[in-house]
Design a protein around this motif. Structure first.
Motif, mmCIF file in Angstrom:
data_model
loop_
_atom_site.group_PDB
_atom_site.id
_atom_site.type_symbol
_atom_site.label_atom_id
_atom_site.label_comp_id
_atom_site.label_asym_id
_atom_site.label_seq_id
_atom_site.Cartn_x
_atom_site.Cartn_y
_atom_site.Cartn_z
ATOM 1 N N UNK A 166 80.516 21.714 38.532
ATOM 2 C CA UNK A 166 79.815 20.332 39.672
ATOM 3 C C UNK A 166 81.055 19.864 40.442
ATOM 4 N N UNK A 167 80.927 19.783 41.445
ATOM 5 C CA UNK A 167 81.119 19.075 42.727
ATOM 6 C C UNK A 167 81.836 17.577 43.154
ATOM 7 N N UNK A 168 81.229 16.316 42.570
ATOM 8 C CA UNK A 168 81.219 15.277 42.838
ATOM 9 C C UNK A 168 80.546 15.042 43.441
ATOM 10 N N UNK A 169 80.204 13.564 43.315
ATOM 11 C CA UNK A 169 78.655 13.213 43.834
ATOM 12 C C UNK A 169 79.756 12.098 44.961
ATOM 13 N N UNK A 170 79.001 11.527 45.724
ATOM 14 C CA UNK A 170 79.861 10.565 46.950
ATOM 15 C C UNK A 170 80.037 9.239 45.893
ATOM 16 N N UNK A 171 79.385 8.666 44.832
ATOM 17 C CA UNK A 171 79.516 7.852 44.245
ATOM 18 C C UNK A 171 80.344 8.378 43.273
ATOM 19 N N UNK A 172 81.223 8.263 42.582
ATOM 20 C CA UNK A 172 81.892 8.778 41.486
ATOM 21 C C UNK A 172 81.536 8.833 40.517
ATOM 22 N N UNK A 173 80.789 7.526 40.136
ATOM 23 C CA UNK A 173 80.274 6.687 39.627
ATOM 24 C C UNK A 173 78.730 7.967 39.080
ATOM 25 N N UNK A 174 78.385 8.503 39.793
ATOM 26 C CA UNK A 174 77.157 9.194 39.845
ATOM 27 C C UNK A 174 77.616 10.375 39.771
ATOM 28 N N UNK A 175 78.543 11.443 39.356
ATOM 29 C CA UNK A 175 79.079 12.690 39.205
ATOM 30 C C UNK A 175 78.821 12.499 37.820
ATOM 31 N N UNK A 176 78.987 14.176 36.992
ATOM 32 C CA UNK A 176 78.476 14.799 36.117
ATOM 33 C C UNK A 176 79.366 15.089 35.431
ATOM 34 N N UNK A 177 80.497 14.243 34.512
ATOM 35 C CA UNK A 177 81.349 14.604 33.672
ATOM 36 C C UNK A 177 82.131 13.268 32.629
ATOM 37 N N UNK A 178 83.127 13.371 32.423
ATOM 38 C CA UNK A 178 83.611 12.953 31.475
ATOM 39 C C UNK A 178 84.881 11.692 32.120
#
Length: 855
Positions: free
Chosen positions: A98-110
């Motif tokens: 995962x590279x991270x979305x512009x909105x961090x809250x939509x990124x896949x992670x923990x």
């Protein structure tokens, strides 16, 4: 007398098992509360471990304020370094690839807490070392196993402060700390330089930054007191600095509040378990006392004194209490050990491998069990004192527990009536004092006391209630040709007091379970209807200038089931200080996206809004409003106040004719949580996605943004979770009650051994005798469960109603599934409880059973 075996120990087996179960529950509760208290305390104290002072950030525009960074505070006189406190420091550990979305809250992670390296505080590293460079990170062993990380692995971290995705190298793997029990997702440890990178300030420029939004802990040099360090910090311009001691005093208050609430709740369940156990143990001693009455009379005839007879009962009670308590404590520690091992394997390695010894987990169950056993033996002991020597000459028929006292029945009926009056009084208070701030408390107390009073009255009237019910069941069994059932019901009616005491323990447990279930579903339905009646759609995004394609974006959002675009406008109402946002949906729009079926659509020339909204804009039902169009024209609208609607609705044609500037609103309905459209999409994902869409609109065009659907789903989840936890805890009381059912059947077998022997001699099969015990156990358990389910359902619904004071809408709900499960579970448990007594009743040969009549 003390050497005579007047009460065989095996007759107290059920009492010992009951006390053991209760003691185990108490011990586990003590262990759990103590452990959680340590975990909460560790979470409160860990952020300042090794520090002597705490400095909070100051929010202001003073450019001359002191530089607020760990490097700057660590250079103050008397300081030996400083570090960011972990309070509020959170980052996203991105999933692999995962590279991270512009909105961090939509990124896949923990989401993982950020933990700083604390000067002078060593960490237990199983591999590698603590991080020192700005691109290094240490992870705990639980998270390392979850992500298959090793020393030298690369971990992508996205900052919630800057949104940037950063790459860190794992420098070490440490053991998780006790505080992580409350946050098992993992913990990342960084140096101050690494945290600077995460929050957006580079290590080289950090001293030039005059503001940080995170508190900082300062370590004192050897020999420097906390007070001296704080004074030096304040002299250097850090006026918010306080000693760690003061900081911990403030956090300790919150810890005490949390643990106090948790302890109070568990204490309530413990008292319920003890009350249920008391009924079972009292019944056990009372029945064995009645069965051995002739033996006590014979001992009295041989010269035994009254106090010796009483001591024989109390002595057995103490022995049962001690044995049961010790067995329960041992069982509790074994169960707690199993829970910890299971938790380490599935939850977090922060849990200890071996439970620590807690003296309270031994003393509290032991003292409670002794008090329980002795109190339960009081009435049987008094009965033993009243035995007369001449009773040794009477037939060995058990005379106690056979008939319901008329005075007791009348008194119990009066108690039930008084309880009903109290419950009705709670409704009267809710109506008469609806504007009083103490009305909900008074109403709730009246309903609570009334419910307890009714329950006690029902338990008291059971001996009079059981015979007619058994007689009716006997008639049905006779018509169906069920001979074994007839004998079982006759025996239950033969000793209604004993059967009533056994049934009352089960009634208490099932009543409480049904009360919680009915109260939870009623509260859930009422609160959800309150939300949906106020805003009857899950999501509203309204703007004066809605961009093209916005509706399709909302429809394409994962988890959104349907969306419609409706006209909207901000109307200036005369006398109001703000504009009223008004929507004009059609009947088809409402049918497609509404979450409530109680919406009234406005007629032409009419505007509809709820009571609270009408008061907010100072309008009344039936009032005529004058609306001025942009072209100077004047139009009239008639106000209709309807329910608690928190938005304003108007007829589409009426809105178009007002000549005001119109915008657009998107009404959305979320897909059902259990539908395929919501697979792998939580309500939080929907909130983030819809919120991100609303942020794309120019701020000056936004008229309204509401996400009531999220509130509704979260509320439902919380209520269901609390209900599950409560039912599991109350199940202990039900298990104890079912032990009492088995005990009653076992004692009945001992008492009627000669009867069974005679039946066997007359040709009755072993299967028929086992069937008699099965029917008797099923009758006691199912009737008790049914009474408890009905009472609990009524108490739960009435309890919620007592809290709704004033104009709050009330929507009662019956948890049919829970009630059916309670009754069916009681029936099955009663059948299982009859197995061992049935086997014993059918195992002995007729001659042997007759010979052992008075064993």
């Amino acid at each position: 007398m003390s050497t005579l075996k007047l009460q065989p120990r095996r007759r107290h087996l059920a009492a010992a098992i009951t006390i053991a179960l209760t003691s185990a529950f108490i011990a586990i509760a003590v262990l759990a509360v103590s452990f959680l208290g340590d975990a909460v305390r560790a979470q409160m104290t860990e952020p300042v471990a090794g520090a002597s002072a705490v400095a909070q950030p100051t929010y202001g525009s003073d450019t001359n304020s002191a530089v607020f960074t760990p490097e700057a505070l660590g250079k103050v006189e008397g300081a030996d370094g400083a570090f960011y406190m972990s309070t509020g420091l959170v980052a996203i550990a991105l999933d692999e690839g995962e590279t991270g979305q512009e909105n961090p809250l939509k990124s896949k992670g923990t989401f993982v807490p950020v933990n700083p390296v604390r000067p002078g505080v060593g960490a237990d590293y199983v591999e590698g070392r603590q991080p020192s460079a700005e691109n290094e990170v240490a992870v705990d062993s639980t998270y390392a196993k979850k992500r298959d990380l090793k020393v030298g692995s690369t971990l992508a971290i996205q900052s919630l402060d800057t949104g940037k995705t950063l790459q860190f190298t794992v420098s070490g793997i440490n053991r998780p700390l006790l505080s992580q029990v409350l946050n098992p997702g993992g913990r990342l440890t960084f140096s101050n330089a690494g945290i600077d990178v995460i929050i957006g300030s580079t290590g080289s420029d950090s001293e030039n930054q005059s503001f940080s939004m995170y508190p900082i802990a300062v370590v004192a040099k050897p020999g420097v007191s906390e007070e001296t360090l704080v004074a030096n910090l304040k002299s250097a311009g850090y006026d918010s600095a306080i000693t760690v001691t003061k900081y911990l005093e403030e956090t300790e208050t919150m810890t005490l509040i949390i643990m106090g609430l948790l302890s109070t709740v568990l204490l309530g369940f413990i008292l319920i378990a003890i009350a249920t156990s008391a009924l079972v143990v009292t019944n056990s001693f009372a029945v064995t006392m009645a069965q051995r009455r002739r033996s006590f009379a014979l001992a009295r005839a041989l010269g035994a004194k009254r106090r010796q007879a009483m001591w024989a009962i109390v002595r057995d009670a103490l022995l049962v209490g001690v044995v049961g308590a010790l067995a329960g404590v041992l069982l509790a520690y074994l169960a707690w050990w199993g829970i910890l091992l299971l938790g380490r394997a599935t939850y977090t390695e922060a849990l200890p491998v071996i439970p620590g010894f807690n003296i309270l987990a031994v003393l509290v169950p032991l003292v409670s069990s002794l008090i329980l056993a002795v109190c339960a033996s009081v009435f049987p002991a008094l009965g033993a004192m009243r035995v007369k020597p001449l009773e040794a000459l009477r037939p060995a028929e058990v005379a106690s527990g056979k008939h319901a006292s008329l005075i007791r029945t009348i008194f119990s009926a009066a108690v039930v009536t008084f309880g009903i009056v109290l419950i009705l009084g709670s409704f009267a208070v809710a109506i008469a004092l609806k504007d009083d701030e103490y009305a909900p408390l008074i109403s709730m107390l009246l309903a609570f006391v009334g419910s307890i009073t009714v329950l006690l009255g029902v338990i008291g009237v059971l001996p009079a209630f059981i015979p007619p019910v058994a007689k009716a069941g006997n008639a049905i069994a006779s018509a169906l040709g069920l001979t074994s059932a007839r004998f079982a019901l006759l025996n239950a009616a033969r000793h209604p007091k004993r059967t009533g005491i056994t049934m009352s323990a089960l009634i208490i447990g099932t009543t409480l379970m049904a009360t919680m279930a009915a109260g939870a579903v009623t509260a859930e339905k009422t609160l959800i209807r309150e939300v949906t009646d106020r805003v009857p759609v899950d999501s509203i995004i309204a703007a004066t200038d809605m961009p093209a394609g916005f509706l399709d974006k909302v429809k394409g959002t994962p988890g959104v089931g349907e969306a419609r675009e409706v006209p909207a406008a901000d109307l200036m109402i005369g006398g109001a200080s703000e504009e009223m946002t008004t929507f004009a949906p059609t009947a088809d729009d409402i049918k497609a996206v509404a979450t409530s079926d109680q919406i009234e659509l406005p007629q032409p020339g009419e505007i509809i809004l709820g009571k609270d909204r009408a008061e907010r804009f100072n309008v009344k039902d039936g009032q005529t409003l004058s609306i001025s169009g942009e072209d100077g024209s004047s139009h009239e609208l008639k106000v209709r106040v309807s329910g608690r609607l928190a938005i304003s609705l108007i007829n589409p044609d009426t809105l178009h004719g007002l000549g005001v500037r119109e915008g657009k609103a998107v009404f959305a309905k979320f897909a059902d949580p259990n539908s395929p459209e919501r697979a792998n999409t939580s309500i939080f994902d929907i909130v983030v996605s819809v919120g991100e869409l609303s942020e794309q609109l120019p701020p000056d065009t936004v008229m309204m943004v509401k996400l009531e659907g999220a509130q509704r789903e979260i509320m439902s989840t919380v209520i269901q979770t609390l209900l599950t936890i409560t039912v599991v805890l109350l199940a202990v009381a039900v298990v104890v009650a079912l032990v009492g059912v088995a005990n009653t059947l076992s004692l009945s077998v001992i008492e009627r051994s000669s009867e069974y022997a005679l039946m066997r001699a007359l040709g009755t099969s072993k299967g028929a005798i086992r069937a008699m015990l099965l029917w008797e156990g099923a009758f006691i358990a199912s009737l008790g469960s049914l009474i408890g389910a009905v009472l609990g359902c009524l108490f739960g619904i009435l309890g919620v109603r007592s809290l709704l004071v004033g104009d709050f809408a009330f929507y009662p709900a019956v948890p049919w599934l829970y009630l059916i499960v309670i009754v069916v579970a009681g029936l099955i448990a009663g059948i299982l409880a009859s197995i061992l007594p049935g086997l014993r009743a059918s195992a002995a040969a007729p001659a042997q059973a007759l010979a052992r009549r008075d064993e």
